[in-house]
Design a protein around this motif. Structure first.
Motif, PDB file in Angstrom:
ATOM      1  N   UNK A  20      54.409   9.327  40.126  1.00  0.00           N
ATOM      2  CA  UNK A  20      54.441  10.438  41.079  1.00  0.00           C
ATOM      3  C   UNK A  20      53.080  11.122  41.107  1.00  0.00           C
ATOM      4  N   UNK A  21      52.598  11.379  42.311  1.00  0.00           N
ATOM      5  CA  UNK A  21      51.330  12.070  42.505  1.00  0.00           C
ATOM      6  C   UNK A  21      51.649  13.419  43.138  1.00  0.00           C
ATOM      7  N   UNK A  22      51.198  14.505  42.512  1.00  0.00           N
ATOM      8  CA  UNK A  22      51.503  15.854  42.982  1.00  0.00           C
ATOM      9  C   UNK A  22      50.211  16.583  43.324  1.00  0.00           C
ATOM     10  N   UNK A  23      50.178  17.161  44.495  1.00  0.00           N
ATOM     11  CA  UNK A  23      49.031  17.942  44.904  1.00  0.00           C
ATOM     12  C   UNK A  23      49.430  18.769  46.111  1.00  0.00           C
ATOM     13  N   UNK A  24      48.631  19.735  46.451  1.00  0.00           N
ATOM     14  CA  UNK A  24      48.873  20.534  47.651  1.00  0.00           C
ATOM     15  C   UNK A  24      48.407  19.740  48.864  1.00  0.00           C
ATOM     16  N   UNK A  25      49.196  19.789  49.912  1.00  0.00           N
ATOM     17  CA  UNK A  25      48.826  19.133  51.170  1.00  0.00           C
ATOM     18  C   UNK A  25      47.994  20.117  51.984  1.00  0.00           C
ATOM     19  N   UNK A  39      45.060  -0.691  46.097  1.00  0.00           N
ATOM     20  CA  UNK A  39      43.942  -1.354  45.412  1.00  0.00           C
ATOM     21  C   UNK A  39      43.810  -0.886  43.968  1.00  0.00           C
ATOM     22  N   UNK A  40      43.951   0.416  43.729  1.00  0.00           N
ATOM     23  CA  UNK A  40      43.878   0.946  42.363  1.00  0.00           C
ATOM     24  C   UNK A  40      44.990   0.379  41.488  1.00  0.00           C
ATOM     25  N   UNK A  41      46.216   0.352  42.022  1.00  0.00           N
ATOM     26  CA  UNK A  41      47.350  -0.177  41.258  1.00  0.00           C
ATOM     27  C   UNK A  41      47.199  -1.669  40.992  1.00  0.00           C
ATOM     28  N   UNK A  42      46.767  -2.413  41.993  1.00  0.00           N
ATOM     29  CA  UNK A  42      46.589  -3.855  41.828  1.00  0.00           C
ATOM     30  C   UNK A  42      45.554  -4.166  40.751  1.00  0.00           C
ATOM     31  N   UNK A  43      44.438  -3.475  40.789  1.00  0.00           N
ATOM     32  CA  UNK A  43      43.379  -3.668  39.790  1.00  0.00           C
ATOM     33  C   UNK A  43      43.890  -3.308  38.398  1.00  0.00           C
ATOM     34  N   UNK A  44      44.616  -2.201  38.294  1.00  0.00           N
ATOM     35  CA  UNK A  44      45.140  -1.763  37.012  1.00  0.00           C
ATOM     36  C   UNK A  44      46.138  -2.772  36.455  1.00  0.00           C
ATOM     37  N   UNK A  65      54.769   4.084  24.667  1.00  0.00           N
ATOM     38  CA  UNK A  65      53.371   3.646  24.558  1.00  0.00           C
ATOM     39  C   UNK A  65      52.841   3.196  25.914  1.00  0.00           C
ATOM     40  N   UNK A  66      53.673   2.481  26.683  1.00  0.00           N
ATOM     41  CA  UNK A  66      53.277   2.014  28.014  1.00  0.00           C
ATOM     42  C   UNK A  66      52.978   3.197  28.930  1.00  0.00           C
ATOM     43  N   UNK A  67      53.836   4.192  28.944  1.00  0.00           N
ATOM     44  CA  UNK A  67      53.630   5.348  29.815  1.00  0.00           C
ATOM     45  C   UNK A  67      52.368   6.120  29.445  1.00  0.00           C
ATOM     46  N   UNK A  68      52.125   6.295  28.170  1.00  0.00           N
ATOM     47  CA  UNK A  68      50.912   6.992  27.723  1.00  0.00           C
ATOM     48  C   UNK A  68      49.677   6.174  28.083  1.00  0.00           C
ATOM     49  N   UNK A  69      49.747   4.853  27.932  1.00  0.00           N
ATOM     50  CA  UNK A  69      48.627   3.990  28.312  1.00  0.00           C
ATOM     51  C   UNK A  69      48.329   4.133  29.804  1.00  0.00           C
ATOM     52  N   UNK A  70      49.372   4.119  30.623  1.00  0.00           N
ATOM     53  CA  UNK A  70      49.178   4.269  32.067  1.00  0.00           C
ATOM     54  C   UNK A  70      48.538   5.619  32.364  1.00  0.00           C
ATOM     55  N   UNK A  71      49.083   6.679  31.792  1.00  0.00           N
ATOM     56  CA  UNK A  71      48.550   8.027  32.021  1.00  0.00           C
ATOM     57  C   UNK A  71      47.062   8.099  31.688  1.00  0.00           C
ATOM     58  N   UNK A  73      44.847   5.620  31.550  1.00  0.00           N
ATOM     59  CA  UNK A  73      43.967   4.577  32.096  1.00  0.00           C
ATOM     60  C   UNK A  73      44.107   4.312  33.585  1.00  0.00           C
ATOM     61  N   UNK A  74      45.021   4.937  34.292  1.00  0.00           N
ATOM     62  CA  UNK A  74      45.314   4.570  35.676  1.00  0.00           C
ATOM     63  C   UNK A  74      44.216   4.977  36.662  1.00  0.00           C
ATOM     64  N   UNK A  75      43.443   6.000  36.367  1.00  0.00           N
ATOM     65  CA  UNK A  75      42.332   6.457  37.212  1.00  0.00           C
ATOM     66  C   UNK A  75      42.795   6.888  38.606  1.00  0.00           C
ATOM     67  N   UNK A  76      43.946   7.537  38.667  1.00  0.00           N
ATOM     68  CA  UNK A  76      44.451   8.142  39.900  1.00  0.00           C
ATOM     69  C   UNK A  76      44.613   9.631  39.606  1.00  0.00           C
ATOM     70  N   UNK A  77      44.037  10.456  40.455  1.00  0.00           N
ATOM     71  CA  UNK A  77      44.089  11.904  40.247  1.00  0.00           C
ATOM     72  C   UNK A  77      45.481  12.455  40.535  1.00  0.00           C
ATOM     73  N   UNK A  78      45.807  13.525  39.849  1.00  0.00           N
ATOM     74  CA  UNK A  78      47.012  14.313  40.108  1.00  0.00           C
ATOM     75  C   UNK A  78      48.323  13.582  39.844  1.00  0.00           C
ATOM     76  N   UNK A  79      48.340  12.664  38.888  1.00  0.00           N
ATOM     77  CA  UNK A  79      49.594  12.032  38.487  1.00  0.00           C
ATOM     78  C   UNK A  79      50.381  13.076  37.698  1.00  0.00           C
ATOM     79  N   UNK A  80      51.626  13.342  38.125  1.00  0.00           N
ATOM     80  CA  UNK A  80      52.407  14.387  37.455  1.00  0.00           C
ATOM     81  C   UNK A  80      53.617  13.833  36.705  1.00  0.00           C
ATOM     82  N   UNK A  81      54.016  12.588  36.987  1.00  0.00           N
ATOM     83  CA  UNK A  81      55.141  11.992  36.275  1.00  0.00           C
ATOM     84  C   UNK A  81      55.047  10.474  36.370  1.00  0.00           C
TER      85      UNK A  81
END
Length: 95
Positions: A20-25, A39-44, A65-71, A73-81
């Motif tokens: 989930x990505x959270x930010x103000x619209x 593209x970011x997800x595919x590369x990751x 461990x998987x969730x913490x690794x994703x958090x 290393x994913x390189x996507x801003x504003x991931x909230x969950x």
């Protein structure tokens, strides 16, 4: 991948991940461009393909461990969950 501490033998395709990505619209513009996100997800995910989970994330290679690794290393801003699901088991990390 085998997550022996939880008694699961799981193939990577058996895991459903939700990010989930959270930010103000602002001005009705999307928070992130869908093609850029793809593209970011595919590369990751290529880094994880056909590898043992514990080799990638360290420790036992649990879902946590998987969730913490994703958090970290994913390189996507504003991931909230982030959630990982397999039948009868769901783990989530609220950021």
């Amino acid at each position: 991948m085998k997550i022996s501490s939880m008694g699961y033998d799981v193939h990577g395709h058996d895991i459903k991940l939700t990010l989930c990505i959270c930010d103000k619209v602002l001005d009705n513009k999307p928070i992130i461009d869908i093609e850029n996100l793809q593209n970011l997800l595919s590369t990751f995910l290529k880094r994880l393909d056909r590898k043992k989970l514990w080799e990638i994330v360290g420790n036992e290679g649990t879902f946590e461990d998987l969730l913490i690794y994703i958090k970290n290393n994913i390189k996507i801003n504003n991931v909230c969950e982030i959630r990982a699901e397999i039948p009868n088991k769901e783990i989530y990390l609220e950021i």
